[in-house]
Structure formats: C-alpha cells, structure tokens
Scaffold this active site. Structure first.
Site, mmCIF file in Angstrom:
data_model
loop_
_atom_site.group_PDB
_atom_site.id
_atom_site.type_symbol
_atom_site.label_atom_id
_atom_site.label_comp_id
_atom_site.label_asym_id
_atom_site.label_seq_id
_atom_site.Cartn_x
_atom_site.Cartn_y
_atom_site.Cartn_z
ATOM 1 C CG ASP A 67 4.660 -5.771 3.184
ATOM 2 O OD1 ASP A 67 4.126 -5.626 4.088
ATOM 3 O OD2 ASP A 67 5.014 -7.152 2.803
ATOM 4 C CG ASN A 68 8.127 -6.134 3.862
ATOM 5 O OD1 ASN A 68 8.094 -6.372 2.660
ATOM 6 N ND2 ASN A 68 7.796 -6.934 4.807
ATOM 7 C CE LYS A 127 10.934 -5.373 0.437
ATOM 8 N NZ LYS A 127 9.633 -5.480 0.049
ATOM 9 C CD GLU A 136 6.804 -10.013 5.513
ATOM 10 O OE1 GLU A 136 6.559 -9.523 6.100
ATOM 11 O OE2 GLU A 136 7.534 -9.933 4.386
ATOM 12 C CG ASP A 184 5.821 -7.085 -0.936
ATOM 13 O OD1 ASP A 184 6.766 -6.610 -0.086
ATOM 14 O OD2 ASP A 184 5.125 -8.089 -0.525
HETATM 15 CA CA CA Z 1 6.859 -7.836 1.579
#
Ligand code: CA
Length: 252
Positions: free
Chosen positions: A206-207, A181, A236, A178
């Site tokens: 995540d994401n 990116k 989130e 996380d």
């Molecule tokens: Ca995140």
C-alpha cells in the site's frame, strides 16, 4: 543488523517524501499534529481511543461492515486515520479473493481495519497472521476484530517486524505490506531469505505513491523473481491526492 539500526536513527520520520504526493502527505501530517496538540491539552482523547469508543457504541456485533463504516465515517468527517480506506480496501478484498490465498501475512495492523477486510474474505481453510509493533494499537485492533466476530482464524503478533519475521515457521501465499515505509524492501528481502514466501504468492504493497517507495518499486519491477503491476488510486480518505498499490507475484 547494526547498519540497519544506525540507518534508522538518521531519520526521525519513517518515510521519505515523494514530490508527486507532497500535498497529500502534508495534509495528513497537519491533521496528525493538530490531533496530537488537542490531545495534549486535554481537549479530546487520542483519535484511536475515540474510534474504539465509537465502534463500541455504534457498530453491531458480528457485523464487520458496520465496524468498517464507523471507522470510515470517523476518518472522513473528523480526522485522518492511516487505514487503507474504502477505495483501496475494495482492491485489497478483490486481491484476497482472486489470489485464492490460504496463508496470509499482514505487516502493519494499526486499528485492525485492513485486518477485518482480509478476514471477512478468507476461504474456509485459510488463516491470517498479522504483525503490529504498537501495543496500544494492537489491543484496539484485537477488540475491533473480536467485535466483528472474526478472531477465529487470526493471530496477531505484537513486535517489530524484523524481530518477528525470522521466527515465522510457515510459508505465505499472500503478504499485505502496510507498515513503516522504510521497512517495505528490507522486510520483503528478509521474508525471501528465510524462505517464507510460497511460489506464486501475491505481495500487495500500500501507499507506493503517497510515500517515496522508489527503492521497493525498483526492486519488485526489475527483479526476475517478480511479476509486478501498479494500480493507481487516490490516498485513503481523499478524493484528489494521488496514491496507488503495487501487486507483485513471486515467481522464484
Ligand atoms: Ca496504508
């Protein structure tokens, strides 16, 4: 290494936009910029300092849930925080329990929110190592984790993941990704090449919809070394912006 560094310089933001979640990213970029401006003209403290002050004032010592509640409430009511949040946080906690993991690695700590969610679900003989490149965020996280009473089986390494990972010595059976990116795929491959991933390890990213992580998703979904599944969620602290997590089991 040289190529990677020059690649990074081409882009001033650490991610590429995904068409599906353009509004989800724009709303958080707007909140980030507004917070920076208000901080710059001394109308308020940086949001991370505000969160720490609130946790110090309102959370109960040795009560991880009370700390998570203070942080979630700030992110819902005041401004966006790049924590995994409550909805995806429960998925992360479930995965920690279901994986039966004993040696966990976390890439990207920010204020220690996901770190607390992982640590409060550790089995007796398990431990967590976290990597965070931002010293200020790392120190806030350490205070949150200490307040939660969860420091004992946790180690936080401050530094860039590509400097820290090659010096790791143990194999991990759960890796939570996380951080920046554009580093997801690169760091996963580095972990593979340094033989730091146990067979049947869970890689939790995540994401993967909020940002354009097509290269990462293509890799874990097409490689024979992974069995990968996607869990759709909301971003989130949002009720409608799409996001999701990818859980990939390492079969090599
Ligand atoms: Ca995140």
């Amino acid at each position: 290494m040289k190529n990677n560094q020059s690649d990074r310089k081409k882009s001033s933001i650490p991610f590429r936009l995904n068409r599906k979640s353009f509004l989800g990213v724009m709303s958080l970029v707007y909140q980030e910029l507004l917070d920076k401006v208000l901080t710059k003209i001394n109308i308020k403290l940086p949001k991370e300092d505000e969160v720490l002050n609130l946790v110090r004032k309102k959370a109960k010592q040795n009560d991880p849930e009370s700390i998570l509640r203070v942080i979630d409430s700030y992110a819902y009511k005041k401004t966006f925080l790049m924590n995994i949040g409550d909805e995806k946080g429960f998925i992360l906690e479930r995965a920690i329990i279901d994986s039966n993991a004993s040696n966990i690695l976390e890439l990207g700590v920010y204020l220690g929110y996901s770190t607390i969610r992982i640590l409060k679900n550790l089995k007796n003989d398990s431990k967590l190592t976290s990597i965070e490149s931002n010293k200020k965020f790392a120190n806030i996280a350490l205070e949150h984790i200490k307040l939660a009473g969860l420091s004992e089986r946790h180690e936080l390494k401050i530094g860039k993941s590509n400097d820290v990972i090659p010096n790791l010595k143990e194999k991990y059976d759960f890796i939570f990704i996380d951080h920046w990116k554009d580093l997801y795929l690169k760091d996963l491959k580095t972990l593979e090449s340094y033989n730091l991933i146990k067979k049947d390890a869970w890689i939790f990213a995540d994401n993967v919809i909020l940002f354009n992580l097509e290269d990462y998703l293509k890799y874990v979904r097409s490689s024979p070394n992974y069995e990968s599944k996607f869990i759709p969620t909301k971003r989130e602290y949002s009720k409608f912006h799409p996001d999701g997590v990818e859980i990939s089991i390492y079969k090599a």
